[in-house]
Write a protein that holds these residues in place. Structure first.
Motif, PDB file in Angstrom:
ATOM      1  N   MET A   1      -7.690  15.377   5.030  1.00 54.07           N
ATOM      2  CA  MET A   1      -8.737  14.436   5.386  1.00 54.07           C
ATOM      3  C   MET A   1      -8.902  13.444   4.242  1.00 54.07           C
ATOM      4  SD  MET A   1     -12.795  14.951   6.388  1.00 54.07           S
ATOM      5  CE  MET A   1     -13.022  16.423   5.491  1.00 54.07           C
ATOM      6  N   LYS A   2      -9.112  12.176   4.589  1.00 55.06           N
ATOM      7  CA  LYS A   2      -9.338  11.149   3.584  1.00 55.06           C
ATOM      8  C   LYS A   2     -10.744  11.294   3.018  1.00 55.06           C
ATOM      9  CE  LYS A   2      -6.404   7.815   5.915  1.00 55.06           C
ATOM     10  NZ  LYS A   2      -6.351   8.318   7.275  1.00 55.06           N
ATOM     11  N   LEU A   3     -10.835  11.249   1.699  1.00 45.00           N
ATOM     12  CA  LEU A   3     -12.106  11.389   1.007  1.00 45.00           C
ATOM     13  C   LEU A   3     -12.642  10.024   0.609  1.00 45.00           C
ATOM     14  CD1 LEU A   3     -14.050  13.423  -0.393  1.00 45.00           C
ATOM     15  CD2 LEU A   3     -12.577  13.284  -2.368  1.00 45.00           C
ATOM     16  N   SER A   4     -11.842   9.285  -0.167  1.00 51.28           N
ATOM     17  CA  SER A   4     -12.230   7.941  -0.583  1.00 51.28           C
ATOM     18  C   SER A   4     -10.992   7.076  -0.711  1.00 51.28           C
ATOM     19  CB  SER A   4     -12.992   7.975  -1.908  1.00 51.28           C
ATOM     20  OG  SER A   4     -12.173   8.468  -2.945  1.00 51.28           O
ATOM     21  N   ILE A   5     -11.227   5.768  -0.704  1.00 51.14           N
ATOM     22  CA  ILE A   5     -10.143   4.808  -0.765  1.00 51.14           C
ATOM     23  C   ILE A   5     -10.536   3.763  -1.801  1.00 51.14           C
ATOM     24  CG2 ILE A   5      -8.807   3.130   0.557  1.00 51.14           C
ATOM     25  CD1 ILE A   5      -9.788   4.931   3.039  1.00 51.14           C
ATOM     26  N   VAL A   6      -9.655   3.518  -2.777  1.00 48.21           N
ATOM     27  CA  VAL A   6      -9.978   2.646  -3.899  1.00 48.21           C
ATOM     28  C   VAL A   6      -9.000   1.483  -3.962  1.00 48.21           C
ATOM     29  CG1 VAL A   6     -10.363   2.547  -6.386  1.00 48.21           C
ATOM     30  CG2 VAL A   6     -10.810   4.664  -5.161  1.00 48.21           C
ATOM     31  N   ASN A   7      -9.531   0.299  -4.160  1.00 44.98           N
ATOM     32  CA  ASN A   7      -8.751  -0.926  -4.236  1.00 44.98           C
ATOM     33  C   ASN A   7      -8.295  -1.203  -5.668  1.00 44.98           C
ATOM     34  OD1 ASN A   7      -7.744  -3.452  -3.240  1.00 44.98           O
ATOM     35  ND2 ASN A   7      -9.498  -4.434  -4.182  1.00 44.98           N
ATOM     36  N   HIS A   8      -7.026  -1.589  -5.819  1.00 38.35           N
ATOM     37  CA  HIS A   8      -6.452  -2.011  -7.093  1.00 38.35           C
ATOM     38  C   HIS A   8      -5.637  -3.268  -6.829  1.00 38.35           C
ATOM     39  CE1 HIS A   8      -7.439   1.958  -8.689  1.00 38.35           C
ATOM     40  NE2 HIS A   8      -6.824   2.478  -7.640  1.00 38.35           N
ATOM     41  N   ASN A   9      -6.294  -4.422  -6.752  1.00 35.03           N
ATOM     42  CA  ASN A   9      -5.648  -5.701  -6.413  1.00 35.03           C
ATOM     43  C   ASN A   9      -4.935  -5.594  -5.068  1.00 35.03           C
ATOM     44  OD1 ASN A   9      -6.572  -7.009  -8.733  1.00 35.03           O
ATOM     45  ND2 ASN A   9      -4.925  -6.123  -9.925  1.00 35.03           N
ATOM     46  N   CYS A  10      -3.617  -5.661  -5.038  1.00 35.38           N
ATOM     47  CA  CYS A  10      -2.868  -5.609  -3.775  1.00 35.38           C
ATOM     48  C   CYS A  10      -2.489  -4.192  -3.375  1.00 35.38           C
ATOM     49  CB  CYS A  10      -1.607  -6.463  -3.883  1.00 35.38           C
ATOM     50  SG  CYS A  10      -1.988  -8.202  -4.060  1.00 35.38           S
ATOM     51  N   TYR A  11      -2.919  -3.212  -4.139  1.00 34.24           N
ATOM     52  CA  TYR A  11      -2.608  -1.816  -3.849  1.00 34.24           C
ATOM     53  C   TYR A  11      -3.890  -1.068  -3.546  1.00 34.24           C
ATOM     54  CZ  TYR A  11       1.992  -2.803  -5.709  1.00 34.24           C
ATOM     55  OH  TYR A  11       3.236  -3.344  -5.914  1.00 34.24           O
ATOM     56  N   THR A  12      -3.753  -0.009  -2.794  1.00 38.51           N
ATOM     57  CA  THR A  12      -4.885   0.835  -2.441  1.00 38.51           C
ATOM     58  C   THR A  12      -4.495   2.287  -2.663  1.00 38.51           C
ATOM     59  OG1 THR A  12      -5.642  -0.772  -0.799  1.00 38.51           O
ATOM     60  CG2 THR A  12      -6.447   1.471  -0.558  1.00 38.51           C
ATOM     61  N   THR A  13      -5.373   3.034  -3.317  1.00 41.86           N
ATOM     62  CA  THR A  13      -5.148   4.462  -3.516  1.00 41.86           C
ATOM     63  C   THR A  13      -6.039   5.231  -2.560  1.00 41.86           C
ATOM     64  OG1 THR A  13      -4.688   4.090  -5.859  1.00 41.86           O
ATOM     65  CG2 THR A  13      -5.143   6.357  -5.181  1.00 41.86           C
ATOM     66  N   ILE A  14      -5.436   6.145  -1.830  1.00 42.95           N
ATOM     67  CA  ILE A  14      -6.171   7.004  -0.900  1.00 42.95           C
ATOM     68  C   ILE A  14      -6.282   8.370  -1.547  1.00 42.95           C
ATOM     69  CG2 ILE A  14      -6.201   8.012   1.411  1.00 42.95           C
ATOM     70  CD1 ILE A  14      -4.177   5.696   2.140  1.00 42.95           C
ATOM     71  N   TYR A  15      -7.509   8.865  -1.683  1.00 44.20           N
ATOM     72  CA  TYR A  15      -7.751  10.186  -2.241  1.00 44.20           C
ATOM     73  C   TYR A  15      -8.057  11.139  -1.095  1.00 44.20           C
ATOM     74  CZ  TYR A  15      -8.007   7.890  -6.756  1.00 44.20           C
ATOM     75  OH  TYR A  15      -7.701   7.174  -7.881  1.00 44.20           O
ATOM     76  N   LEU A  16      -7.317  12.233  -1.040  1.00 44.19           N
ATOM     77  CA  LEU A  16      -7.494  13.211   0.029  1.00 44.19           C
ATOM     78  C   LEU A  16      -8.316  14.393  -0.478  1.00 44.19           C
ATOM     79  CD1 LEU A  16      -3.835  13.204   1.412  1.00 44.19           C
ATOM     80  CD2 LEU A  16      -5.774  11.810   2.155  1.00 44.19           C
ATOM     81  N   THR A  17      -8.907  15.132   0.437  1.00 46.25           N
ATOM     82  CA  THR A  17      -9.750  16.260   0.048  1.00 46.25           C
ATOM     83  C   THR A  17      -8.960  17.383  -0.615  1.00 46.25           C
ATOM     84  OG1 THR A  17      -9.588  17.099   2.311  1.00 46.25           O
ATOM     85  CG2 THR A  17     -11.583  15.883   1.748  1.00 46.25           C
ATOM     86  N   ASN A  18      -7.652  17.446  -0.391  1.00 47.47           N
ATOM     87  CA  ASN A  18      -6.841  18.496  -1.029  1.00 47.47           C
ATOM     88  C   ASN A  18      -6.391  18.102  -2.441  1.00 47.47           C
ATOM     89  OD1 ASN A  18      -4.807  16.630  -0.625  1.00 47.47           O
ATOM     90  ND2 ASN A  18      -3.603  17.906   0.754  1.00 47.47           N
ATOM     91  N   GLY A  19      -6.889  16.946  -2.942  1.00 51.73           N
ATOM     92  CA  GLY A  19      -6.548  16.503  -4.289  1.00 51.73           C
ATOM     93  C   GLY A  19      -5.363  15.550  -4.357  1.00 51.73           C
ATOM     94  N   GLU A  20      -4.666  15.391  -3.257  1.00 50.61           N
ATOM     95  CA  GLU A  20      -3.506  14.507  -3.209  1.00 50.61           C
ATOM     96  C   GLU A  20      -3.950  13.046  -3.277  1.00 50.61           C
ATOM     97  OE1 GLU A  20       0.217  14.186  -0.216  1.00 50.61           O
ATOM     98  OE2 GLU A  20      -1.127  15.882   0.133  1.00 50.61           O
ATOM     99  N   ARG A  21      -3.079  12.204  -3.864  1.00 48.62           N
ATOM    100  CA  ARG A  21      -3.315  10.757  -3.926  1.00 48.62           C
ATOM    101  C   ARG A  21      -2.124  10.047  -3.297  1.00 48.62           C
ATOM    102  NH1 ARG A  21      -5.194   9.998 -10.207  1.00 48.62           N
ATOM    103  NH2 ARG A  21      -6.930  11.462 -10.086  1.00 48.62           N
ATOM    104  N   ILE A  22      -2.429   9.010  -2.525  1.00 43.62           N
ATOM    105  CA  ILE A  22      -1.383   8.222  -1.883  1.00 43.62           C
ATOM    106  C   ILE A  22      -1.615   6.762  -2.255  1.00 43.62           C
ATOM    107  CG2 ILE A  22      -0.370   7.518   0.314  1.00 43.62           C
ATOM    108  CD1 ILE A  22      -1.575  10.162   1.479  1.00 43.62           C
ATOM    109  N   LEU A  23      -0.578   6.118  -2.803  1.00 42.44           N
ATOM    110  CA  LEU A  23      -0.657   4.712  -3.174  1.00 42.44           C
ATOM    111  C   LEU A  23       0.081   3.889  -2.121  1.00 42.44           C
ATOM    112  CD1 LEU A  23      -1.499   2.616  -5.354  1.00 42.44           C
ATOM    113  CD2 LEU A  23       0.770   2.945  -6.344  1.00 42.44           C
ATOM    114  N   ILE A  24      -0.603   2.895  -1.559  1.00 44.48           N
ATOM    115  CA  ILE A  24       0.025   2.037  -0.563  1.00 44.48           C
ATOM    116  C   ILE A  24      -0.079   0.575  -1.016  1.00 44.48           C
ATOM    117  CG2 ILE A  24      -0.345   3.596   1.380  1.00 44.48           C
ATOM    118  CD1 ILE A  24      -2.696   1.834   2.214  1.00 44.48           C
ATOM    119  N   SER A  25       0.859  -0.241  -0.572  1.00 42.72           N
ATOM    120  CA  SER A  25       0.856  -1.653  -0.952  1.00 42.72           C
ATOM    121  C   SER A  25       0.173  -2.476   0.131  1.00 42.72           C
ATOM    122  CB  SER A  25       2.274  -2.152  -1.209  1.00 42.72           C
ATOM    123  OG  SER A  25       3.043  -2.011  -0.043  1.00 42.72           O
TER     124      SER A  25
END
Length: 90
Positions: A1-25
């Motif tokens: 499940m997605k917990l929070s989503i953070v913006n970094h200019n043209c990239y976005t980091t998705i933080y999941l409840t299991n501790g995983e992080r996903i970086l998307i462009s």
């Protein structure tokens, strides 16, 4: 499940409840249009949070603590924040 989503200019980091992080462009704005309606609220220019993962809203520090203990700053008034959360939750 997605917990929070953070913006970094043209990239976005998705933080999941299991501790995983996903970086998307993809910008936060573009990504937010693809999210499930009724679950996420934008609390600042850089953050989207899953309303089901809110643990505490600290109005003195202007922070939202999520279930993973992370603290997310919010930039709206407490009244606007609660209105956003209740509108999305309905």
């Amino acid at each position: 499940m997605k917990l929070s989503i953070v913006n970094h200019n043209c990239y976005t980091t998705i933080y999941l409840t299991n501790g995983e992080r996903i970086l998307i462009s993809k910008s936060l704005l573009k990504f937010s249009k693809e999210l499930e309606l009724g679950k996420f609220v934008r609390v600042s220019q850089s953050y989207l949070i899953n309303i089901n993962c809110i643990k505490i809203v600290n109005k003195k520090k202007k922070q939202i603590e999520l279930i993973d203990q992370s603290k997310i700053p919010y930039t709206t008034t407490i009244k606007e924040l609660l209105c956003l959360i209740s509108t999305v939750a309905v």
